[in-house]
Design a protein around this motif. Sequence first.
Motif, PDB file in Angstrom:
ATOM      1  N   CYS A 197      -1.517   0.859  -4.569  1.00  0.00           N
ATOM      2  CA  CYS A 197      -1.146   1.647  -3.453  1.00  0.00           C
ATOM      3  C   CYS A 197      -2.092   1.067  -2.167  1.00  0.00           C
ATOM      4  O   CYS A 197      -3.210   0.654  -2.399  1.00  0.00           O
ATOM      5  N   SER A 198      -1.435   1.335  -1.119  1.00  0.00           N
ATOM      6  CA  SER A 198      -2.201   1.093   0.155  1.00  0.00           C
ATOM      7  C   SER A 198      -3.427   1.897   0.395  1.00  0.00           C
ATOM      8  O   SER A 198      -3.595   2.973  -0.546  1.00  0.00           O
ATOM      9  N   ASP A 199      -4.064   1.540   1.275  1.00  0.00           N
ATOM     10  CA  ASP A 199      -5.316   2.645   1.776  1.00  0.00           C
ATOM     11  C   ASP A 199      -4.271   3.821   2.473  1.00  0.00           C
ATOM     12  O   ASP A 199      -3.477   3.697   2.851  1.00  0.00           O
ATOM     13  N   VAL A 200      -5.046   4.872   2.453  1.00  0.00           N
ATOM     14  CA  VAL A 200      -4.366   6.092   3.216  1.00  0.00           C
ATOM     15  C   VAL A 200      -4.141   5.846   4.452  1.00  0.00           C
ATOM     16  O   VAL A 200      -4.686   5.332   5.224  1.00  0.00           O
ATOM     17  N   LYS A 201      -2.801   6.283   4.832  1.00  0.00           N
ATOM     18  CA  LYS A 201      -2.348   6.064   6.116  1.00  0.00           C
ATOM     19  C   LYS A 201      -2.193   7.837   6.751  1.00  0.00           C
ATOM     20  O   LYS A 201      -1.582   8.309   5.722  1.00  0.00           O
ATOM     21  N   THR A 202      -2.612   8.055   7.927  1.00  0.00           N
ATOM     22  CA  THR A 202      -2.373   9.225   8.278  1.00  0.00           C
ATOM     23  C   THR A 202      -1.531   9.513   9.449  1.00  0.00           C
ATOM     24  O   THR A 202      -1.571   8.551  10.189  1.00  0.00           O
ATOM     25  N   HIS A 248      -1.068  14.579   8.018  1.00  0.00           N
ATOM     26  CA  HIS A 248      -0.602  14.313   6.491  1.00  0.00           C
ATOM     27  C   HIS A 248      -1.085  12.868   6.346  1.00  0.00           C
ATOM     28  O   HIS A 248      -1.218  12.113   6.889  1.00  0.00           O
ATOM     29  N   ASP A 249      -1.533  12.804   4.838  1.00  0.00           N
ATOM     30  CA  ASP A 249      -1.865  11.339   4.246  1.00  0.00           C
ATOM     31  C   ASP A 249      -0.837  10.844   3.503  1.00  0.00           C
ATOM     32  O   ASP A 249      -0.122  11.444   2.953  1.00  0.00           O
ATOM     33  N   TYR A 250      -0.607   9.504   3.524  1.00  0.00           N
ATOM     34  CA  TYR A 250       0.367   8.697   2.859  1.00  0.00           C
ATOM     35  C   TYR A 250      -0.242   7.769   2.140  1.00  0.00           C
ATOM     36  O   TYR A 250      -1.067   6.825   2.558  1.00  0.00           O
ATOM     37  N   LEU A 251       0.305   7.433   1.097  1.00  0.00           N
ATOM     38  CA  LEU A 251      -0.052   6.308   0.231  1.00  0.00           C
ATOM     39  C   LEU A 251       1.477   5.460  -0.187  1.00  0.00           C
ATOM     40  O   LEU A 251       2.319   6.141  -0.256  1.00  0.00           O
ATOM     41  N   SER A 293      11.258  15.112   9.691  1.00  0.00           N
ATOM     42  CA  SER A 293      11.597  14.947  10.829  1.00  0.00           C
ATOM     43  C   SER A 293      11.728  13.364  11.306  1.00  0.00           C
ATOM     44  O   SER A 293      11.260  12.584  10.436  1.00  0.00           O
ATOM     45  N   ILE A 294      12.584  13.402  12.414  1.00  0.00           N
ATOM     46  CA  ILE A 294      12.838  11.768  12.770  1.00  0.00           C
ATOM     47  C   ILE A 294      11.608  11.140  13.060  1.00  0.00           C
ATOM     48  O   ILE A 294      11.385   9.928  12.716  1.00  0.00           O
ATOM     49  N   ASN A 295      10.360  11.929  13.641  1.00  0.00           N
ATOM     50  CA  ASN A 295       9.313  11.124  13.827  1.00  0.00           C
ATOM     51  C   ASN A 295       8.476  10.693  12.718  1.00  0.00           C
ATOM     52  O   ASN A 295       7.949   9.591  12.563  1.00  0.00           O
ATOM     53  N   GLU A 296       8.484  11.627  11.776  1.00  0.00           N
ATOM     54  CA  GLU A 296       7.804  11.211  10.280  1.00  0.00           C
ATOM     55  C   GLU A 296       8.697  10.076   9.586  1.00  0.00           C
ATOM     56  O   GLU A 296       8.187   9.220   9.277  1.00  0.00           O
ATOM     57  N   GLU A 297       9.942  10.187   9.746  1.00  0.00           N
ATOM     58  CA  GLU A 297      10.758   9.058   9.254  1.00  0.00           C
ATOM     59  C   GLU A 297      10.461   7.884   9.915  1.00  0.00           C
ATOM     60  O   GLU A 297      10.176   6.673   9.215  1.00  0.00           O
ATOM     61  N   GLY A 298      10.336   7.706  11.108  1.00  0.00           N
ATOM     62  CA  GLY A 298       9.855   6.480  11.866  1.00  0.00           C
ATOM     63  C   GLY A 298       8.529   5.995  11.415  1.00  0.00           C
ATOM     64  O   GLY A 298       8.318   4.835  11.250  1.00  0.00           O
ATOM     65  N   PHE A 299       7.722   6.842  11.305  1.00  0.00           N
ATOM     66  CA  PHE A 299       6.191   6.467  10.996  1.00  0.00           C
ATOM     67  C   PHE A 299       6.625   5.813   9.440  1.00  0.00           C
ATOM     68  O   PHE A 299       5.926   4.491   9.159  1.00  0.00           O
ATOM     69  N   VAL A 300       7.122   6.400   8.592  1.00  0.00           N
ATOM     70  CA  VAL A 300       7.154   5.996   7.243  1.00  0.00           C
ATOM     71  C   VAL A 300       7.785   4.616   7.239  1.00  0.00           C
ATOM     72  O   VAL A 300       7.622   3.549   6.571  1.00  0.00           O
ATOM     73  N   HIS A 301       9.174   4.504   8.031  1.00  0.00           N
ATOM     74  CA  HIS A 301       9.855   3.192   8.238  1.00  0.00           C
ATOM     75  C   HIS A 301       8.818   1.968   8.714  1.00  0.00           C
ATOM     76  O   HIS A 301       8.801   0.942   8.062  1.00  0.00           O
ATOM     77  N   ILE A 332       6.393   6.342  -2.408  1.00  0.00           N
ATOM     78  CA  ILE A 332       5.484   6.769  -1.192  1.00  0.00           C
ATOM     79  C   ILE A 332       4.845   8.278  -1.624  1.00  0.00           C
ATOM     80  O   ILE A 332       5.967   9.149  -1.818  1.00  0.00           O
ATOM     81  N   CYS A 333       3.779   8.297  -1.709  1.00  0.00           N
ATOM     82  CA  CYS A 333       2.957   9.642  -1.749  1.00  0.00           C
ATOM     83  C   CYS A 333       2.608  10.198  -0.557  1.00  0.00           C
ATOM     84  O   CYS A 333       2.357   9.520   0.304  1.00  0.00           O
ATOM     85  N   GLU A 334       2.566  11.750  -0.381  1.00  0.00           N
ATOM     86  CA  GLU A 334       2.281  12.364   0.790  1.00  0.00           C
ATOM     87  C   GLU A 334       1.309  13.481   0.448  1.00  0.00           C
ATOM     88  O   GLU A 334       1.596  14.217  -0.671  1.00  0.00           O
ATOM     89  N   GLY A 335       0.330  13.929   1.080  1.00  0.00           N
ATOM     90  CA  GLY A 335      -0.485  15.097   1.057  1.00  0.00           C
ATOM     91  C   GLY A 335      -1.363  15.468   2.271  1.00  0.00           C
ATOM     92  O   GLY A 335      -0.905  14.983   3.300  1.00  0.00           O
ATOM     93  N   GLU A 336      -1.693  16.646   2.195  1.00  0.00           N
ATOM     94  CA  GLU A 336      -2.520  17.076   3.386  1.00  0.00           C
ATOM     95  C   GLU A 336      -3.522  16.038   3.825  1.00  0.00           C
ATOM     96  O   GLU A 336      -4.217  15.462   2.877  1.00  0.00           O
ATOM     97  N   GLU A 337      -4.084  16.022   5.075  1.00  0.00           N
ATOM     98  CA  GLU A 337      -5.139  15.011   5.644  1.00  0.00           C
ATOM     99  C   GLU A 337      -6.471  15.418   4.806  1.00  0.00           C
ATOM    100  O   GLU A 337      -6.548  16.742   4.847  1.00  0.00           O
TER     101      GLU A 337
END
Length: 132
Positions: free
Chosen positions: A4-9, A13-16, A43-51, A126-131
């Motif tokens: 996995c990547s390092d944590v992206k925030t 929320h944190d993402y791997l 949300s479309i903003n979260e979707e944009g980040f993930v893309h 893609i994993c997601e959790g609280e920051e």
Amino acid sequence: EPACSDVKTFQGHDYLFCNNQEPWQDAAAYCSSFGMRLATINSINEEGFVHAMANMFSTQKWWIGLNDRATEGVYTWENGETSSYSNWYAGEPNNAGGNEDCGQLNRYYPDHGWNDEPCGLHYRFICEGEEN
Ligand code: 2F8
Ligand code: CA
């Protein structure tokens, strides 16, 4: 162990982004082992980040926390969230072959439209959790 990547925030929320390819259920278990869940996109903003992040790591397909295993045609998020946002590509989810119960981001569709595919196929996730 997944690669996995390092944590992206993003927005608290944190993402791997995990580049090994796993069946949906194994991907979900890996996320749980990190104290996270497969990503919920609401949300479309979260979707944009993930893309944007997904594009940095791979050009393929990514499991997210969507499945309709409980009731065919009723997609729910693995973490129990409900959301009015969706980005299913036109014609999806189509349960092709009667065997597609898990949701993914599909970069072969414009705007990474979501697609359902057989849960046993191996894809990045893609994993997601609280920051933290
Ligand atoms: O045409 C859309 C359709 O394309 C494939 O099925 C032929 C996808 N399945 C796989 O890639 C396994 C379907 O999910 C998709 O709906
Ligand atoms: Ca499909």
